[in-house]
Every structure is written in structure tokens, then in C-alpha cells.
Design an enzyme around this catalytic site. Structure first.
Site, PDB file in Angstrom:
ATOM      1  N   ASP A 162       0.819  -1.209   0.000  1.00  0.00           N
ATOM      2  CA  ASP A 162       0.000   0.000   0.000  1.00  0.00           C
ATOM      3  C   ASP A 162       0.861   1.271   0.000  1.00  0.00           C
ATOM      4  OD1 ASP A 162      -2.311   1.598   0.309  1.00  0.00           O
ATOM      5  OD2 ASP A 162      -2.133   1.560   2.494  1.00  0.00           O
ATOM      6  N   GLU A 415       3.401  -8.139   7.223  1.00  0.00           N
ATOM      7  CA  GLU A 415       2.095  -8.711   6.888  1.00  0.00           C
ATOM      8  C   GLU A 415       2.122  -9.767   5.793  1.00  0.00           C
ATOM      9  OE1 GLU A 415      -0.883  -5.735   6.245  1.00  0.00           O
ATOM     10  OE2 GLU A 415      -0.955  -5.260   8.381  1.00  0.00           O
ATOM     11  N   TYR A 470      -6.467  -3.181  12.897  1.00  0.00           N
ATOM     12  CA  TYR A 470      -7.308  -2.044  12.499  1.00  0.00           C
ATOM     13  C   TYR A 470      -8.745  -2.205  12.991  1.00  0.00           C
ATOM     14  CZ  TYR A 470      -3.401  -0.349   9.790  1.00  0.00           C
ATOM     15  OH  TYR A 470      -2.171   0.162   9.425  1.00  0.00           O
ATOM     16  N   GLU A 505       1.119  -1.378  13.987  1.00  0.00           N
ATOM     17  CA  GLU A 505       0.229  -0.496  13.222  1.00  0.00           C
ATOM     18  C   GLU A 505      -1.148  -0.487  13.855  1.00  0.00           C
ATOM     19  OE1 GLU A 505      -0.107  -1.159   8.976  1.00  0.00           O
ATOM     20  OE2 GLU A 505       2.048  -1.519   8.779  1.00  0.00           O
TER      21      GLU A 505
HETATM   22  C1  GCB Z   1      -1.331  -2.320   6.646  1.00  0.00           C
HETATM   23  C2  GCB Z   1      -0.038  -2.237   5.930  1.00  0.00           C
HETATM   24  C3  GCB Z   1       0.310  -0.831   5.520  1.00  0.00           C
HETATM   25  C4  GCB Z   1      -0.936  -0.136   4.987  1.00  0.00           C
HETATM   26  C5  GCB Z   1      -1.955  -0.082   6.103  1.00  0.00           C
HETATM   27  C6  GCB Z   1      -3.271   0.583   5.685  1.00  0.00           C
HETATM   28  O1  GCB Z   1      -1.623  -3.227   7.351  1.00  0.00           O
HETATM   29  O2  GCB Z   1       1.021  -2.802   6.649  1.00  0.00           O
HETATM   30  O3  GCB Z   1       1.314  -0.869   4.548  1.00  0.00           O
HETATM   31  O4  GCB Z   1      -0.680   1.134   4.489  1.00  0.00           O
HETATM   32  O5  GCB Z   1      -2.273  -1.379   6.509  1.00  0.00           O
HETATM   33  O6  GCB Z   1      -3.404   1.778   5.853  1.00  0.00           O
HETATM   34  O7  GCB Z   1      -4.134  -0.115   5.166  1.00  0.00           O
END
Ligand code: GCB
Length: 593
Positions: A162, A415, A470, A505
Site C-alpha cells: 500500500d 504482513e 485495524y 500499526e
Molecule cells: C497495513 C499495511 C500498511 C498499509 C496499512 C493501511 O496493514 O502494513 O502498509 O498502508 O495497513 O493503511 O491499510
């Protein structure tokens, strides 16, 4: 490989500036020997820079394939009799280099340095033509991986990470002069007992017959604190000033090759921060003290220059880290410029250092869940050849960064698919590669939400658990109470593993200036509430030893329906203006602000 440096026996010349640049979509240049003379039909390109956003042309921005860079350089007239080296700090994702008509080196991997001895092709005082054929395509055998799909509109480069596939010569290029009899590498490992520090050194030398190795350790004000001789040994540092978070105290190690008369034939310098790193149960210890990571997953990402190293941005980004109370960051998702690590060393910022192994997961694409139509690990996709490229990427990262006191953990992937037998078999030997290259630092990888606690088959190999989650964004979207319950439950599971956990993250896309009275995703208020919820969860679990918000700043990605002008999960905008979340984080991380 030592970085080019100016010492009493060495000199370097920087080759940054405007280079000639030409795309080669037909891959015709090699057969046509474009390196043999001035590059025809070339345009200007800045080095260092990602080429993509420098030119006002969509076809250049999204280009993939062969790319030619060229410039002339005059070898300094004083370098007669010296060994001359051409050094690239990186070229993304691979390159072949010629000096005049001589092919001198090729390198795979976009974020680590490579160099060649070009002495036989140059004359002091004369000019040579330096030509680099850079290639930025991604395949199942590159790190990071990608694939070129044939579409009705033509071939398209697809990849599963991403961030935008910025490419080119992002970092400096050097010509350097060294003696023939020389030091090739220096390794330091540090420790301490009570107030006495120790610096184990190993010096690798070439053509050293009849020469001895001598090492001198100086303190921050230049006073000699210890000296030693031989290719390897241990220096004692009385009343040691330890390197630690927030205290980037550095000693200077000078390694010399000396002849019987005591004349110095070669001399190199190496910064040394005396510190220890250790995992004990669920604790992460620096200098024997529990350490809690605060900070971010970052990106090398700026308008126009893309992933290029730039000193003003470097200093500014560290100013912002300091302002917000971040004590650490992860080099998501590739090795950063060596200037960044030097700066982190000097400022006492702690680093989780990551390879470019991102996107090894066909269940994800551009940060979004959903099958990509491929099997991740298979003979046709990510296979044994990919694993060897990955192993080499780990070796090169560690070889480059092993002496940085700021680096406390190696992250060998971000990931990847990690809940299958294929993943287990792929990763097991890669952990061995990392540990063999550096037995002193913990090794881990970053686990994805698709492999929650109880299903991951790779975490068993890791010294430290690094989790990207997330809840409240990609799942339980807009439902923070539901997210809090689900997240707490999962994290309690991970806590039973008996290893320290860093949340590498957590984040919510937020459009700066978008406000809402009620908790609406994309608003600044939601980002703050989302972070607060996460912090309540972390604070309830002892094994959590760190929190890295995704991301430090908004950054460029491929285009897609989930990305509006890039990824907006930054605490700062792409031009480094604070969102409300930046102030909220500052209050938490700096306590009383
Ligand atoms: C993740 C990735 C990261 C993305 C992020 C997102 O898990 O490791 O590279 O930018 O999510 O914002 O979706």
C-alpha cells in the site's frame, strides 16, 4: 561493505546532481549499447530522487521497465595509485552499471547499497561516463513482489503493498578512493557491567600482509578512552556513557591498518553507541531497563522527490518526532537511507529495521482485504527463488545496519501470509538467516489481521510479536465500543504467548480539516477517539511494550477506491501539518502537554 567516507587515508566525491535520463520500454538499450556513448534523446533527472513525480508526464509516473541514467565524472587528479570505487547507496529495484563500455556490477534489491572496484577503468584527472540501467518492475521473484498482468489495454504492473512504487536512484552515488591494502568491514558489539562498557570489535582487511590492525576508541569530545590491536578483541570503557533512548551518546572507533614503522596505511571511523538489547519474558529491555516504544510506522515519502533522501526533510521529520514524544519508529516497509539511521543514532531514537518484504500476501491488496487471484506460496508464485532473494535482502540489511545502536529489532517481513504450511516452511529458514547474520538482536516479523491469535504459524519463530490491527477501521468500522471488545479479546490471546508485543500499526484514515460532532470515520475527531480506544486496550495488557501509530504522515499509494490522493492515516499531513491526532498523541506520549 563500508560506506564511502573521508578519513586520513580515504576520500570521496559525490555524484548527485542532474543526470541524463531515458525510459526504454522496448528494453533495446542494452543490445544497442546505450552505455557506450552519450545517452541520445535523454531528458534531465535529479539524483537523488524517485523519477516518478519529477516529470510532468503520466506515462513517466506510472512507467515500469528499463530506465537509463547517465553522467560524466572527472576522477580527482590526486587519486593516482588509489583504489577507486563506484558506490550506489541504492537503485530501485535493481541495476546494472557501466563505466564507459565496461560493465562493472549488477545488484538486485532497491534499498541496499552496492559498489564495484573500477580502478582498472579510470585514470586520475580524466573523465569517465557512468551509466546505470535501472529496472523497477516487480515480479514474484522480487522483494517486494508483484506481477505484470496482460490486460486489454496492455501490460499492467500489479503489486500488493500500500505505497506507490517510487523508483529510480533515490539515494546518493559516490566515487571513492581507498588504499589497496584496506579495511573492508568493521563489526562492533557492545555491552556493559556496572559502570564499565565493552566494545567487541572485528576488523576485516584486504591485502594486509605485514600490516597490523589498531583500534582507538574516543569519547564524544575526542579523548582516547581505549586502544587495542588485532583483527578482533574487546575494548573496556571505564565510566561508560551508555547510548539510550533520548540520549544518543556516541563514541568514535577508529580502525587503522598500520605498518611495522607505525605508519597508518588505512583508517576508517565507526560510530559506537554502547548499549544492550534483550527480550526477557514479556519485557523488552534496553540497557537492562524495560522500554516502551512510542512512535510510528513511517515512510520515505515526500512531494516531488518521492522516496529520495533530503536533509531538510530528515531534520524536520525528527523535529516532529521529538515534538510529539515519539521515542522510536519502524522503517516500514524497506531499509531507509543510512542518513536516517545515523541521525537516529545521534538523537537516541530507537528503530525497528525492516526489509522490503511487504505484500507477500494474496489475501491483501493495497491495504484492503480480498483475494488477489493468486496463491501466495507456490512453485509458480512466491517460491524457492523468491526465498533466496528474500534471504539475501535480510543479509544485506543486517550487513549494512549491524553497527547502528538505534536498531534494536530486525523485522524480516510486513504482513505476509502466515497462517499456512507454505508460510511456515518459507519463513522458518529466514529466521535462521537473520540470527546467523546477527545473534545479538531480537528478530520478528509483522503479523497481519488475517492471521489472528491461534492461527498464525510463523510467530512461533519470533522473539517479539509485532501486530498490525485495524479494529474500528477495516473491521468494526465506526463502531469503537465493538472494536474495543474484539481487540481486547484478541490481544489477551496474544498475551498468553509469553513474548513482548509491539502494536506496529493501528490507524484510521483522516482527511485533515474534516470535522464531526459524532464519531464519523474520516474525521479528525474519529481518529482521536480511535487512538484513545486503542490506548485503553494496550494499557490493559502488560505484555504490550509499544505502540506505533500508522502512519507518521499521509503518503502516496496506487490509486484505488479506498485511497483519496493516497493513504490518509497520518498524524501529520503529507506536508507535515498536524491533525488533531498529533496533539492527542503528544498529550499521551509527553504526559503533561
Ligand atoms: C497495513 C499495511 C500498511 C498499509 C496499512 C493501511 O496493514 O502494513 O502498509 O498502508 O495497513 O493503511 O491499510
Amino acid at each position: 561493505m563500508l560506506r564511502p567516507q573521508d578519513t586520513t587515508t580515504r576520500e570521496r566525491k559525490n555524484l548527485d546532481g542532474i543526470w541524463s535520463f531515458r525510459l526504454d520500454a522496448e528494453a533495446a538499450g542494452r543490445d544497442a549499447r546505450w552505455y557506450a556513448g552519450p545517452l541520445a534523446d535523454a531528458r534531465d533527472m535529479a539524483v537523488p530522487a524517485s523519477f516518478n513525480d519529477v516529470v510532468a508526464d503520466a506515462a513517466v509516473r506510472d512507467y515500469f521497465g528499463d530506465i537509463w541514467y547517465q553522467r560524466t565524472v572527472r576522477v580527482p587528479r590526486g587519486w593516482d595509485g588509489q583504489r577507486v570505487v563506484l558506490h550506489f547507496e541504492s537503485a530501485t529495484h535493481r541495476a546494472t552499471v557501466w563505466v564507459d563500455e565496461h560493465e562493472v556490477m549488477s545488484h538486485e534489491g532497491g534499498y541496499t547499497p552496492f559498489e564495484a572496484d573500477i580502478t582498472e577503468f579510470v585514470t586520475a584527472g580524466e573523465e569517465v561516463l557512468v551509466t546505470a540501467l535501472v529496472n523497477n518492475t516487480l515480479s514474484f521473484q522480487s522483494i517486494p513482489p508483484g506481477v505484470i498482468e496482460q490486460r486489454p489495454s496492455g501490460p499492467a504492473q500489479v503489486y500488493w503493498h500500500d505505497f506507490f512504487n517510487y523508483a529510480g536512484i533515490h539515494r546518493s552515488v559516490w566515487l571513492s578512493a581507498t588504499p589497496q591494502a584496506r579495511i573492508e568491514d568493521v563489526t562492533v558489539v557492545t555491552g556493559f557491567t556496572g559502570s564499565t562498557g565493552s566494545v567487541d570489535w572485528t576488523v576485516e582487511a584486504v591485502d594486509q600482509d605485514g600490516l597490523d590492525v589498531h583500534v582507538v576508541l574516543r569519547d564524544g569530545s575526542g579523548g582516547v578512552v581505549a586502544e587495542g590491536s588485532g583483527a578482533t578483541g574487546t575494548l573496556e570503557v571505564p565510566d561508560v556513557h551508555l547510548w539510550g533512548p533520548g540520549d544518543g551518546y556516541l563514541y568514535g572507533l577508529e580502525a587503522q591498518l598500520v605498518d611495522d614503522g607505525g605508519a597508518v596505511v588505512d583508517s576508517v571511523s565507526q560510530n559506537v553507541g554502547v548499549r544492550t538489547v534483550e527480550v526477557r519474558g514479556t519485557e523488552f529491555l534496553i540497557n537492562g531497563e524495560p522500554f516502551y516504544f512510542t512512535g510510528f510506522g513511517m515512510h520515505e515519502d515526500h512531494a516531488i522527490i518521492g522516496k529520495a533522501q533530503n536533509d531538510a526533510h530528515l531534520v524536520n521529520d525528527f523535529e516532529l518526532l521529538d515534538w510529539i514524544g515519539a521515542n522510536s519508529f519502524r522503517t516500514s516497509h524497506y531499509p531507509y537511507s543510512e542518513d536516517v539511521l545515523d541521525y537516529a543514532d545521534r538523537h537516541g531514537i530507537v528503530v525497528i529495521d525492516e526489509t522490503a518484504a511487504v505484500g507477500l500476501n494474496m489475501g491483501l491488496g493495497g491495504g484492503i482485504f480480498g483475494g488477489q487471484g493468486y496463491t501466495t506460496f507456490s512453485p509458480e508464485t512466491i517460491n524457492d527463488a523468491s526465498q533466496e532473494v528474500h534471504a539475501q535482502a535480510i543479509r544485506e540489511l543486517i550487513a549494512r545496519d549491524k553497527n547502528h545502536p538505534s536498531v534494536v529489532v530486525w523485522s524480516i517481513a510486513n504482513e505476509p501470509e502466515s497462517d499456512t504450511e507454505g508460510a511456515e516452511n518459507y519463513f522458518r529458514p529466514l529466521f535462521d538467516v537473520a540470527r546467523e547474520a546477527d545473534p545479538t538482536r531480537p528478530v520478528g516479523f509483522v503479523n497481519v489481521m488475517l492471521a489472528p491469535h491461534g492461527t498464525c504459524r510463523v510467530s512461533q519463530f519470533a522473539d517479539i510479536l509485532m501486530l498490525n490491527r485495524y479494529y474500528g477501521w477495516y473491521v468494526n468500522t465506526g463502531d469503537l465500543p465493538g472494536a474495543e471488545i474484539a481487540w481486547t479479546e484478541e490481544l489477551q490471546g496474544w498475551a498468553t504467548e509469553g513474548k513482548p508485543i509491539v502494536i506496529t500499526e493501528y490507524g484510521a484514515d483522516t482527511l485533515a480539516g474534516n470535522h464531526s460532532l459524532t464519531p464519523q470515520p474520516w474525521s479528525e475527531e474519529y481518529q482521536v477517539d480511535y487512538l484513545d480506544m486503542n490506548h485503553r486496550v494496550f494499557d490493559s495488557i502488560d505484555a504490550v511494550v509499544g505502540e506505533h501509530v500508522w502512519n507518521f504522515a499521509d503518503f502516496a499509494t496506487t490509486s484505488g477506491i479506498m485511497r483519496v490522493d493516497g493513504n490518509k492515516k497520518g498524524a501529520f499531513t503529507r506536508d507535515r501539518r498536524p491533525k488533531s491526532a498529533a496533539f492527542a498523541l503528544r498529550r499521551r506520549w509527553k504526559k503533561n502537554f
